[in-house]
Design a protein around this motif. Sequence first.
Motif, PDB file in Angstrom:
ATOM      1  N   PHE A   1       3.210  -6.050  -4.624  1.00 28.51           N
ATOM      2  CA  PHE A   1       2.928  -4.703  -4.083  1.00 28.51           C
ATOM      3  C   PHE A   1       3.017  -4.694  -2.563  1.00 28.51           C
ATOM      4  O   PHE A   1       3.420  -3.686  -1.965  1.00 28.51           O
ATOM      5  CB  PHE A   1       1.587  -4.150  -4.593  1.00 28.51           C
ATOM      6  N   LEU A   2       2.680  -5.822  -1.910  1.00 28.94           N
ATOM      7  CA  LEU A   2       2.805  -5.876  -0.444  1.00 28.94           C
ATOM      8  C   LEU A   2       4.275  -5.963  -0.034  1.00 28.94           C
ATOM      9  O   LEU A   2       4.688  -5.351   0.954  1.00 28.94           O
ATOM     10  CB  LEU A   2       2.019  -7.061   0.117  1.00 28.94           C
ATOM     11  N   ALA A   3       5.051  -6.718  -0.804  1.00 27.79           N
ATOM     12  CA  ALA A   3       6.488  -6.786  -0.525  1.00 27.79           C
ATOM     13  C   ALA A   3       7.094  -5.384  -0.694  1.00 27.79           C
ATOM     14  O   ALA A   3       7.933  -4.956   0.106  1.00 27.79           O
ATOM     15  CB  ALA A   3       7.154  -7.788  -1.463  1.00 27.79           C
ATOM     16  N   GLY A   4       6.644  -4.661  -1.708  1.00 31.31           N
ATOM     17  CA  GLY A   4       7.148  -3.304  -1.955  1.00 31.31           C
ATOM     18  C   GLY A   4       6.789  -2.364  -0.816  1.00 31.31           C
ATOM     19  O   GLY A   4       7.627  -1.577  -0.349  1.00 31.31           O
ATOM     20  N   ALA A   5       5.546  -2.447  -0.326  1.00 29.23           N
ATOM     21  CA  ALA A   5       5.114  -1.576   0.781  1.00 29.23           C
ATOM     22  C   ALA A   5       5.934  -1.868   2.029  1.00 29.23           C
ATOM     23  O   ALA A   5       6.318  -0.958   2.774  1.00 29.23           O
ATOM     24  CB  ALA A   5       3.624  -1.782   1.049  1.00 29.23           C
ATOM     25  N   ASN A   6       6.218  -3.152   2.267  1.00 26.25           N
ATOM     26  CA  ASN A   6       7.063  -3.515   3.420  1.00 26.25           C
ATOM     27  C   ASN A   6       8.464  -2.945   3.257  1.00 26.25           C
ATOM     28  O   ASN A   6       9.074  -2.464   4.208  1.00 26.25           O
ATOM     29  CB  ASN A   6       7.131  -5.038   3.570  1.00 26.25           C
ATOM     30  N   SER A   7       8.953  -3.003   2.019  1.00 28.19           N
ATOM     31  CA  SER A   7      10.303  -2.544   1.758  1.00 28.19           C
ATOM     32  C   SER A   7      10.467  -1.051   2.050  1.00 28.19           C
ATOM     33  O   SER A   7      11.475  -0.623   2.601  1.00 28.19           O
ATOM     34  CB  SER A   7      10.652  -2.874   0.306  1.00 28.19           C
ATOM     35  N   ILE A   8       9.456  -0.243   1.678  1.00 27.93           N
ATOM     36  CA  ILE A   8       9.571   1.211   1.908  1.00 27.93           C
ATOM     37  C   ILE A   8       8.945   1.628   3.244  1.00 27.93           C
ATOM     38  O   ILE A   8       8.891   2.814   3.564  1.00 27.93           O
ATOM     39  CB  ILE A   8       8.964   2.033   0.744  1.00 27.93           C
ATOM     40  N   LEU A   9       8.450   0.652   3.991  1.00 31.42           N
ATOM     41  CA  LEU A   9       7.867   0.905   5.315  1.00 31.42           C
ATOM     42  C   LEU A   9       6.708   1.902   5.261  1.00 31.42           C
ATOM     43  O   LEU A   9       6.654   2.857   6.043  1.00 31.42           O
ATOM     44  CB  LEU A   9       8.940   1.439   6.272  1.00 31.42           C
ATOM     45  N   LYS A  10       5.811   1.697   4.285  1.00 35.76           N
ATOM     46  CA  LYS A  10       4.634   2.569   4.171  1.00 35.76           C
ATOM     47  C   LYS A  10       3.372   1.711   4.191  1.00 35.76           C
ATOM     48  O   LYS A  10       3.312   0.693   3.481  1.00 35.76           O
ATOM     49  CB  LYS A  10       4.665   3.352   2.842  1.00 35.76           C
ATOM     50  N   ASN A  11       2.352   2.141   4.944  1.00 29.30           N
ATOM     51  CA  ASN A  11       1.095   1.379   4.959  1.00 29.30           C
ATOM     52  C   ASN A  11       0.488   1.392   3.570  1.00 29.30           C
ATOM     53  O   ASN A  11       0.510   2.432   2.912  1.00 29.30           O
ATOM     54  CB  ASN A  11      -0.012   2.018   5.800  1.00 29.30           C
ATOM     55  N   VAL A  12      -0.146   0.294   3.217  1.00 28.03           N
ATOM     56  CA  VAL A  12      -0.975   0.304   2.008  1.00 28.03           C
ATOM     57  C   VAL A  12      -2.291   0.999   2.354  1.00 28.03           C
ATOM     58  O   VAL A  12      -2.779   1.859   1.621  1.00 28.03           O
ATOM     59  CB  VAL A  12      -1.220  -1.142   1.503  1.00 28.03           C
ATOM     60  N   VAL A  13      -2.873   0.625   3.484  1.00 28.10           N
ATOM     61  CA  VAL A  13      -4.108   1.269   3.962  1.00 28.10           C
ATOM     62  C   VAL A  13      -4.070   1.417   5.472  1.00 28.10           C
ATOM     63  O   VAL A  13      -3.529   0.578   6.176  1.00 28.10           O
ATOM     64  CB  VAL A  13      -5.392   0.476   3.600  1.00 28.10           C
ATOM     65  N   GLU A  14      -4.698   2.479   5.916  1.00 31.38           N
ATOM     66  CA  GLU A  14      -4.942   2.656   7.344  1.00 31.38           C
ATOM     67  C   GLU A  14      -6.445   2.554   7.561  1.00 31.38           C
ATOM     68  O   GLU A  14      -7.209   2.552   6.599  1.00 31.38           O
ATOM     69  CB  GLU A  14      -4.450   4.037   7.794  1.00 31.38           C
ATOM     70  N   LYS A  15      -6.849   2.522   8.834  1.00 30.89           N
ATOM     71  CA  LYS A  15      -8.274   2.356   9.175  1.00 30.89           C
ATOM     72  C   LYS A  15      -9.169   3.317   8.370  1.00 30.89           C
ATOM     73  O   LYS A  15      -8.901   4.511   8.321  1.00 30.89           O
ATOM     74  CB  LYS A  15      -8.450   2.622  10.671  1.00 30.89           C
ATOM     75  N   GLY A  16     -10.183   2.762   7.736  1.00 30.82           N
ATOM     76  CA  GLY A  16     -11.174   3.568   7.026  1.00 30.82           C
ATOM     77  C   GLY A  16     -10.761   3.986   5.624  1.00 30.82           C
ATOM     78  O   GLY A  16     -11.550   4.616   4.912  1.00 30.82           O
ATOM     79  N   GLU A  17      -9.550   3.647   5.187  1.00 32.82           N
ATOM     80  CA  GLU A  17      -9.104   4.085   3.863  1.00 32.82           C
ATOM     81  C   GLU A  17      -9.530   3.122   2.755  1.00 32.82           C
ATOM     82  O   GLU A  17      -9.772   1.944   3.008  1.00 32.82           O
ATOM     83  CB  GLU A  17      -7.569   4.202   3.852  1.00 32.82           C
ATOM     84  N   ARG A  18      -9.570   3.656   1.541  1.00 39.69           N
ATOM     85  CA  ARG A  18      -9.923   2.839   0.366  1.00 39.69           C
ATOM     86  C   ARG A  18      -8.701   2.670  -0.533  1.00 39.69           C
ATOM     87  O   ARG A  18      -7.999   3.651  -0.812  1.00 39.69           O
ATOM     88  CB  ARG A  18     -11.061   3.507  -0.419  1.00 39.69           C
ATOM     89  N   PHE A  19      -8.512   1.429  -0.958  1.00 40.51           N
ATOM     90  CA  PHE A  19      -7.308   1.060  -1.715  1.00 40.51           C
ATOM     91  C   PHE A  19      -7.699   0.541  -3.101  1.00 40.51           C
ATOM     92  O   PHE A  19      -8.679  -0.178  -3.246  1.00 40.51           O
ATOM     93  CB  PHE A  19      -6.547  -0.027  -0.932  1.00 40.51           C
ATOM     94  N   LEU A  20      -6.903   0.885  -4.108  1.00 43.55           N
ATOM     95  CA  LEU A  20      -7.167   0.431  -5.471  1.00 43.55           C
ATOM     96  C   LEU A  20      -5.925  -0.274  -6.007  1.00 43.55           C
ATOM     97  O   LEU A  20      -4.804   0.230  -5.851  1.00 43.55           O
ATOM     98  CB  LEU A  20      -7.472   1.660  -6.344  1.00 43.55           C
ATOM     99  N   LEU A  21      -6.127  -1.430  -6.623  1.00 47.22           N
ATOM    100  CA  LEU A  21      -5.028  -2.160  -7.278  1.00 47.22           C
ATOM    101  C   LEU A  21      -5.329  -2.207  -8.769  1.00 47.22           C
ATOM    102  O   LEU A  21      -6.426  -2.622  -9.163  1.00 47.22           O
ATOM    103  CB  LEU A  21      -4.940  -3.587  -6.708  1.00 47.22           C
ATOM    104  N   VAL A  22      -4.382  -1.760  -9.601  1.00 50.15           N
ATOM    105  CA  VAL A  22      -4.616  -1.784 -11.053  1.00 50.15           C
ATOM    106  C   VAL A  22      -3.387  -2.303 -11.792  1.00 50.15           C
ATOM    107  O   VAL A  22      -2.258  -2.182 -11.308  1.00 50.15           O
ATOM    108  CB  VAL A  22      -4.956  -0.379 -11.633  1.00 50.15           C
ATOM    109  N   ASP A  23      -3.631  -2.882 -12.966  1.00 52.01           N
ATOM    110  CA  ASP A  23      -2.513  -3.261 -13.826  1.00 52.01           C
ATOM    111  C   ASP A  23      -2.579  -2.486 -15.136  1.00 52.01           C
ATOM    112  O   ASP A  23      -1.868  -2.799 -16.082  1.00 52.01           O
ATOM    113  CB  ASP A  23      -2.503  -4.780 -14.091  1.00 52.01           C
ATOM    114  N   ASP A  24      -3.494  -1.499 -15.184  1.00 54.26           N
ATOM    115  CA  ASP A  24      -3.631  -0.679 -16.381  1.00 54.26           C
ATOM    116  C   ASP A  24      -4.010   0.732 -15.920  1.00 54.26           C
ATOM    117  O   ASP A  24      -5.189   1.044 -15.749  1.00 54.26           O
ATOM    118  CB  ASP A  24      -4.712  -1.280 -17.291  1.00 54.26           C
ATOM    119  N   ALA A  25      -2.978   1.556 -15.715  1.00 57.31           N
ATOM    120  CA  ALA A  25      -3.211   2.869 -15.107  1.00 57.31           C
ATOM    121  C   ALA A  25      -4.069   3.776 -15.980  1.00 57.31           C
ATOM    122  O   ALA A  25      -4.676   4.727 -15.493  1.00 57.31           O
ATOM    123  CB  ALA A  25      -1.869   3.534 -14.805  1.00 57.31           C
TER     124      ALA A  25
END
Length: 219
Positions: A124-148
Motif C-alpha cells: 500500500f505504501l508503494a501504491g501511494a508513492n506510485s500515485i503520488l498521494k499522501n497516506v496521511v497528513e498531520k492529524g489524520e487517522r488511517f485505517l488498513l484492512v484486508d476485509d472491507a
Amino acid sequence: MKKLYGIGTGPGDPELLTVKAVRLIESADVIFAPNNKGRNMALDSAQPYIKKQKVVLLDFPMGKTTRQTYIEAMDQIDENIKDGQTGVFLTIGDSMIYSTFMNMINAEVHDHIEVECIPGIPAFLAGANSILKNVVEKGERFLLVDDAEKMNLTDVDSVAILKTSKNLEATLDKLEAHQFKYYYIKHVSFDQELVLTKRQDILKEKAYMSLLLARKSKI
Ligand SMILES: C[S@@+](CC[C@H](N)C(=O)[O-])C[C@H]1O[C@@H](n2cnc3c(N)ncnc32)[C@H](O)[C@@H]1O
C-alpha cells in the motif's frame, strides 16, 4: 543454533528490496517461500539474488490453513536448515502485515532457531508513492484492512484496502456512502501496473494483487 530471517521483499520490483534483504538472501543457505502452484511472487522478486542457495517451497493451502499447517511448515524449516546455517523466509511487502510468516512464528517456537525480521516496503505504501498521494497528513487517522466487509469508516480520513477481489462492489458502495474518493491499483511496481479511478472500470477487475487507496476529501 540455527538462524531464520523473515524478509519483506517489497511489492514485486527486485529493485525495491532493501540492501540488507539482498545481502541476507545472497548469503543464505536455504530460501523458503510459500508455494503458490510452484511459484511465489516474493521469490520472483528475489530471483536476481538467488544463485546456489537451496530453495524450498512450503504449502499453506489458501483458506485451509490450520495451526497444524504452520507447525508442519516450521518443522520443515527446521529439517532444511542445518546447525550453524541460515535460512530466509520471503514475504511480499513486509512480514508484519497480513503475513503467513508471522502466523507460522506465532503458532510454533523452536528454541534452537533464532528468528529475526528485516522490513520490506508494504504494497500500500508503494501504491501511494506510485500515485503520488499522501497516506496521511498531520492529524489524520488511517485505517488498513484486508476485509472491507468489516471496515468501519467512522472517524477515518484515509484507508488502504488489501485483498480487494472480495466483494469489490460492496466495498466501493461503502466508500462512496462515506464520501471517500478512491484509487484502485493493480500489480504495484510491475511493468503492467494499472491505476483506475472509475467505478465501472474497477468493477471489471478481479486481480488478487490489487489494492484500494481512498480518502475522505483530498485524493
Ligand atoms: C496477504 S496480503 C500481503 C500484504 C503484504 N505483506 C504487504 O506488506 O503488502 C496480500 C495483499 O497485498 C496486496 N498486494 C501485495 N503486493 C501487491 C502488489 N504488488 N500490487 C497490488 N497489491 C499488492 C494485495 O491487496 C494482496 O491481496
